[in-house]
Design a protein around this motif. Sequence first.
Motif, mmCIF file in Angstrom:
data_model
loop_
_atom_site.group_PDB
_atom_site.id
_atom_site.type_symbol
_atom_site.label_atom_id
_atom_site.label_comp_id
_atom_site.label_asym_id
_atom_site.label_seq_id
_atom_site.Cartn_x
_atom_site.Cartn_y
_atom_site.Cartn_z
ATOM 1 N N CYS A 1 14.024 5.278 -4.544
ATOM 2 C CA CYS A 1 15.314 4.641 -4.810
ATOM 3 C C CYS A 1 15.995 5.190 -6.045
ATOM 4 C CB CYS A 1 15.185 3.116 -4.888
ATOM 5 S SG CYS A 1 14.205 2.525 -6.253
ATOM 6 N N PHE A 2 17.318 5.246 -5.958
ATOM 7 C CA PHE A 2 18.186 5.682 -7.048
ATOM 8 C C PHE A 2 19.168 4.560 -7.342
ATOM 9 C CE2 PHE A 2 16.940 9.590 -4.983
ATOM 10 C CZ PHE A 2 16.838 10.530 -6.001
ATOM 11 N N ASN A 3 19.286 4.208 -8.601
ATOM 12 C CA ASN A 3 20.274 3.246 -9.049
ATOM 13 C C ASN A 3 21.123 4.039 -10.046
ATOM 14 O OD1 ASN A 3 21.557 0.823 -9.597
ATOM 15 N ND2 ASN A 3 19.652 -0.312 -9.798
ATOM 16 N N LEU A 4 22.247 4.571 -9.586
ATOM 17 C CA LEU A 4 22.988 5.551 -10.387
ATOM 18 C C LEU A 4 23.734 4.883 -11.544
ATOM 19 C CD1 LEU A 4 24.336 7.830 -7.514
ATOM 20 C CD2 LEU A 4 22.201 8.015 -8.801
ATOM 21 N N GLY B 1 0.782 -1.242 0.000
ATOM 22 C CA GLY B 1 0.000 0.000 0.000
ATOM 23 C C GLY B 1 0.809 1.285 0.000
ATOM 24 N N ASP B 2 2.129 1.188 0.052
ATOM 25 C CA ASP B 2 2.976 2.391 0.095
ATOM 26 C C ASP B 2 2.981 3.153 -1.236
ATOM 27 O OD1 ASP B 2 3.740 1.983 2.692
ATOM 28 O OD2 ASP B 2 5.790 1.346 2.246
ATOM 29 N N THR B 3 3.319 4.445 -1.120
ATOM 30 C CA THR B 3 3.604 5.251 -2.310
ATOM 31 C C THR B 3 5.114 5.365 -2.439
ATOM 32 O OG1 THR B 3 1.567 6.518 -2.183
ATOM 33 C CG2 THR B 3 3.405 7.553 -3.344
ATOM 34 N N VAL B 4 5.643 4.869 -3.556
ATOM 35 C CA VAL B 4 7.097 4.772 -3.722
ATOM 36 C C VAL B 4 7.523 5.359 -5.065
ATOM 37 C CG1 VAL B 4 7.163 2.669 -2.305
ATOM 38 C CG2 VAL B 4 7.048 2.476 -4.794
ATOM 39 N N VAL B 5 8.784 5.775 -5.123
ATOM 40 C CA VAL B 5 9.323 6.378 -6.337
ATOM 41 C C VAL B 5 10.569 5.612 -6.765
ATOM 42 C CG1 VAL B 5 10.339 8.462 -7.361
ATOM 43 C CG2 VAL B 5 8.482 8.677 -5.673
ATOM 44 N N ASP B 6 10.577 5.161 -8.019
ATOM 45 C CA ASP B 6 11.805 4.634 -8.608
ATOM 46 C C ASP B 6 12.388 5.774 -9.440
ATOM 47 O OD1 ASP B 6 13.829 3.350 -9.931
ATOM 48 O OD2 ASP B 6 12.628 1.619 -10.547
ATOM 49 N N ALA B 7 13.426 6.407 -8.920
ATOM 50 C CA ALA B 7 13.940 7.630 -9.542
ATOM 51 C C ALA B 7 14.758 7.358 -10.801
ATOM 52 C CB ALA B 7 14.782 8.407 -8.530
#
Lengths: 184, 184
Positions: free
Chosen positions: B93-96, B16-22
Amino acid sequence: MTSVAQRAWHQFVKEGDTVVDATCGNGNDSKWLAERIGPNGNLVAFDIQEDAIRSTSAVLEDEVDPELLPNTRFIRGCHSTMQEHVQAASFVCFNLGFLPGGDRTIVSQPTTTVAALKAAMAILEPRGIISVLAYVGHPGGMEEYKAVQEVVMQIHPQDFTVLEQRILNRPNSPVLILLWRRPG
Amino acid sequence: MTSVAQRAWHQFVKEGDTVVDATCGNGNDSKWLAERIGPNGNLVAFDIQEDAIRSTSAVLEDEVDPELLPNTRFIRGCHSTMQEHVQAASFVCFNLGFLPGGDRTIVSQPTTTVAALKAAMAILEPRGIISVLAYVGHPGGMEEYKAVQEVVMQIHPQDFTVLEQRILNRPNSPVLILLWRRPG
């Protein structure tokens, strides 16, 4: 940070394991380990100071249900002699620095710490874990950490995976190093 | 290391979370997040490259049960504009670095990475987590890591706890940085 360390240990230490507390100090880690491994486990607790052995023994006696206590051995002596006392273990922890509340001039020393770490690597079973908590903010702590770091950075990645965890915005907080012995 | 990151995420990301894959890239992280947050969750996936948006969309469509997919929005654009698109999230999350299998000359840049990290901090809910995986062994990766490190080391420990995790005996392996927003 100790609780961060213990949270990390949770996934590696199981009921019935043979474990070593290489620096039993005030008994905090030994208590956690005793409760985790239970009556079928084996705990070996080292400390160079008689006070620490007494404290740890008292903590286990007073705070753990006697029926749930593991088979426990105390060794008052230097943890660099670990191989003389333990043949094999699946977990070894080091909490470097001085005994909390004790004589702050008695601290673990880089030379014996490195010797003890190598002894721990020699007795560690495949898939076993060595945990080192280094207090880089304490006097002498950074030198000790650097000595450990120098050793572990040389370890072949096929033998051990060496994970380091630190709080970046608290530069004086302890650094946790976990060595995982790879299977086979 | 991605799996080490995802294992760390497990304790922070809930149904149910609101998440961002940047940096949605090949869709690997978005897939993990989608399955974790499920149909009551919200996923916002950014990437500067159209190819990455296409790959991620295809992975979600092909590899996740449609009934279990979260509400998903794709944003083709720079993640430094995050605040224009997302008001609040509990995980970013950031995967640079570069898109695996894509054009290796298109990499995330220190300036926009730092701007995006600050945007993520601005939208993060209390007890939320920002995860940054920095590929220090890739060309330009060390500079990008240093830029991130410089920013996070300045963060007041009352606002965020910033944890760093690295493999000491694999100096080129990616470094994981987790920013935990403290409650209140």
